[in-house]
Design a protein around this motif. Structure first.
Motif, PDB file in Angstrom:
ATOM      1  N   THR A 151       0.830  -1.204   0.000  1.00 14.89           N
ATOM      2  CA  THR A 151       0.000   0.000   0.000  1.00 14.89           C
ATOM      3  C   THR A 151       0.866   1.257   0.000  1.00 14.89           C
ATOM      4  O   THR A 151       2.022   1.234   0.400  1.00 14.89           O
ATOM      5  N   HIS A 154      -0.488  10.947  -6.518  1.00 16.80           N
ATOM      6  CA  HIS A 154      -1.608  10.130  -6.986  1.00 16.80           C
ATOM      7  C   HIS A 154      -2.653  10.949  -7.726  1.00 16.80           C
ATOM      8  O   HIS A 154      -3.560  10.383  -8.346  1.00 16.80           O
ATOM      9  N   LYS A 185     -12.468   5.343 -13.239  1.00 18.39           N
ATOM     10  CA  LYS A 185     -11.612   4.155 -13.136  1.00 18.39           C
ATOM     11  C   LYS A 185     -10.256   4.519 -12.547  1.00 18.39           C
ATOM     12  O   LYS A 185      -9.697   3.754 -11.729  1.00 18.39           O
ATOM     13  N   LYS A 208     -10.565   4.709  -8.917  1.00 23.26           N
ATOM     14  CA  LYS A 208     -10.658   3.386  -8.294  1.00 23.26           C
ATOM     15  C   LYS A 208      -9.281   2.739  -8.190  1.00 23.26           C
ATOM     16  O   LYS A 208      -8.962   2.096  -7.182  1.00 23.26           O
ATOM     17  N   VAL A 209      -8.457   2.913  -9.233  1.00 29.64           N
ATOM     18  CA  VAL A 209      -7.099   2.353  -9.209  1.00 29.64           C
ATOM     19  C   VAL A 209      -6.286   2.980  -8.079  1.00 29.64           C
ATOM     20  O   VAL A 209      -5.595   2.280  -7.321  1.00 29.64           O
ATOM     21  N   SER A 257      -7.483   4.376  -5.442  1.00 29.65           N
ATOM     22  CA  SER A 257      -8.074   3.915  -4.181  1.00 29.65           C
ATOM     23  C   SER A 257      -7.546   2.539  -3.784  1.00 29.65           C
ATOM     24  O   SER A 257      -7.252   2.287  -2.607  1.00 29.65           O
ATOM     25  N   ASN A 258      -7.403   1.650  -4.766  1.00 25.60           N
ATOM     26  CA  ASN A 258      -6.873   0.303  -4.477  1.00 25.60           C
ATOM     27  C   ASN A 258      -5.400   0.341  -4.072  1.00 25.60           C
ATOM     28  O   ASN A 258      -4.948  -0.475  -3.271  1.00 25.60           O
ATOM     29  N   LEU A 259      -4.646   1.308  -4.637  1.00 22.81           N
ATOM     30  CA  LEU A 259      -3.229   1.424  -4.298  1.00 22.81           C
ATOM     31  C   LEU A 259      -3.023   1.992  -2.905  1.00 22.81           C
ATOM     32  O   LEU A 259      -2.108   1.572  -2.174  1.00 22.81           O
ATOM     33  N   THR A 260      -3.844   2.935  -2.527  1.00 25.73           N
ATOM     34  CA  THR A 260      -3.640   3.667  -1.276  1.00 25.73           C
ATOM     35  C   THR A 260      -4.529   3.178  -0.135  1.00 25.73           C
ATOM     36  O   THR A 260      -4.306   3.557   1.021  1.00 25.73           O
ATOM     37  N   PHE A 261      -5.534   2.381  -0.473  1.00 22.72           N
ATOM     38  CA  PHE A 261      -6.531   1.969   0.513  1.00 22.72           C
ATOM     39  C   PHE A 261      -7.150   3.189   1.201  1.00 22.72           C
ATOM     40  O   PHE A 261      -7.438   3.167   2.399  1.00 22.72           O
ATOM     41  N   PRO A 280     -10.119   5.269  -0.077  1.00 20.01           N
ATOM     42  CA  PRO A 280     -11.167   5.640  -1.040  1.00 20.01           C
ATOM     43  C   PRO A 280     -11.743   7.028  -0.797  1.00 20.01           C
ATOM     44  O   PRO A 280     -12.205   7.679  -1.742  1.00 20.01           O
ATOM     45  N   SER A 317      -9.325   9.518  -2.443  1.00 20.25           N
ATOM     46  CA  SER A 317      -9.288   9.273  -3.885  1.00 20.25           C
ATOM     47  C   SER A 317     -10.542   9.787  -4.570  1.00 20.25           C
ATOM     48  O   SER A 317     -10.475  10.525  -5.566  1.00 20.25           O
TER      49      SER A 317
END
Length: 219
Positions: A2, A9, A173, A176-177, A179-183, A185, A188
């Motif tokens: 993470t 970002h 999208k 969302k990417v 958000s998945n990298l940084t946890f 949301p 993001s």
């Protein structure tokens, strides 16, 4: 692994925003061409053209945009017609089909807003069908077409977020990417929401300025 959310970002989110703007621009361009054809067909004296344009508009407007995206991306490639259905191509095609129906209604409404006397005057001068629309009807109809057309463009930018479901890296999208990298949301999608707001607010202000500066002076 993470990562902590930081300004770095925001860059992929802005790239996604640029792809969203490009996607909507080309979709509105091709959809506008479809809309002009549909609008002219709907206001012509040809009954078959009236029926076909009305059928297209009612059918597309009666189907959710997400279903149109699924049909284009998943169903059309199964026909084996030799077209490369990439994510970008599918997104533009689906949004163009969708935009065409709404722009067709806008164009139809704009043409029908022109006083009937203008049609009669053009016919009295012996103008052909295309001369009448090119020199008389369309210039007057633009002031009824452009403002709602820009309004639809703003709505299209927000609706285009649905293409993220087929993997196209648009603004949503990209968020969302990240958000998945940084946890993270919250951060993001707050940035995503802010970018959507800036784009839509900027377009609405530009539309308001254009309407006051250019359209009202030509009424």
């Amino acid at each position: 692994m993470t990562q902590d959310f930081s300004w770095i970002h925001i860059i992929p989110i802005l790239k996604g925003a640029w792809l969203t703007i490009q996607l909507c621009f080309f979709s509105l361009l091709f959809g506008g061409i479809i809309g002009v054809i549909l609008g002219l067909a709907a206001t012509s004296k040809n009954k078959l053209a009236n029926v076909l344009s009305g059928l297209y508009i009612r059918l597309v407007r009666g189907v959710p945009l997400l279903v149109i995206i699924f049909l284009v991306y998943f169903a059309l490639p199964m026909l084996n017609i030799g077209i490369n259905f990439s994510k970008g191509f599918s997104a533009v095609l689906a949004l163009s089909v969708y935009a065409g129906a709404y722009m067709g209604e806008i164009v139809r409404g704009g043409i029908q807003s022109v006083p009937k006397g203008q049609f009669e005057a053009a016919e009295a001068l012996g103008m052909s069908y295309f001369q009448k629309f090119r020199h008389v009807i369309v210039p007057q109809a633009l002031k009824y077409i452009i403002p709602p057309g820009i309004g639809f463009f703003i709505a299209l930018i927000k609706d285009s977020s649905l293409v993220s479901i087929i993997g196209y890296i648009d603004l949503t999208k990209a968020g969302k990417v990240v958000s998945n990298l940084t946890f993270n949301p919250i951060a993001s999608f707050l940035v995503v929401a802010a970018v959507y707001f800036v784009i839509c607010f900027g377009l609405s202000k530009a539309a308001y300025y254009f309407e006051r500066r250019f359209l009202q002076t030509n009424v």
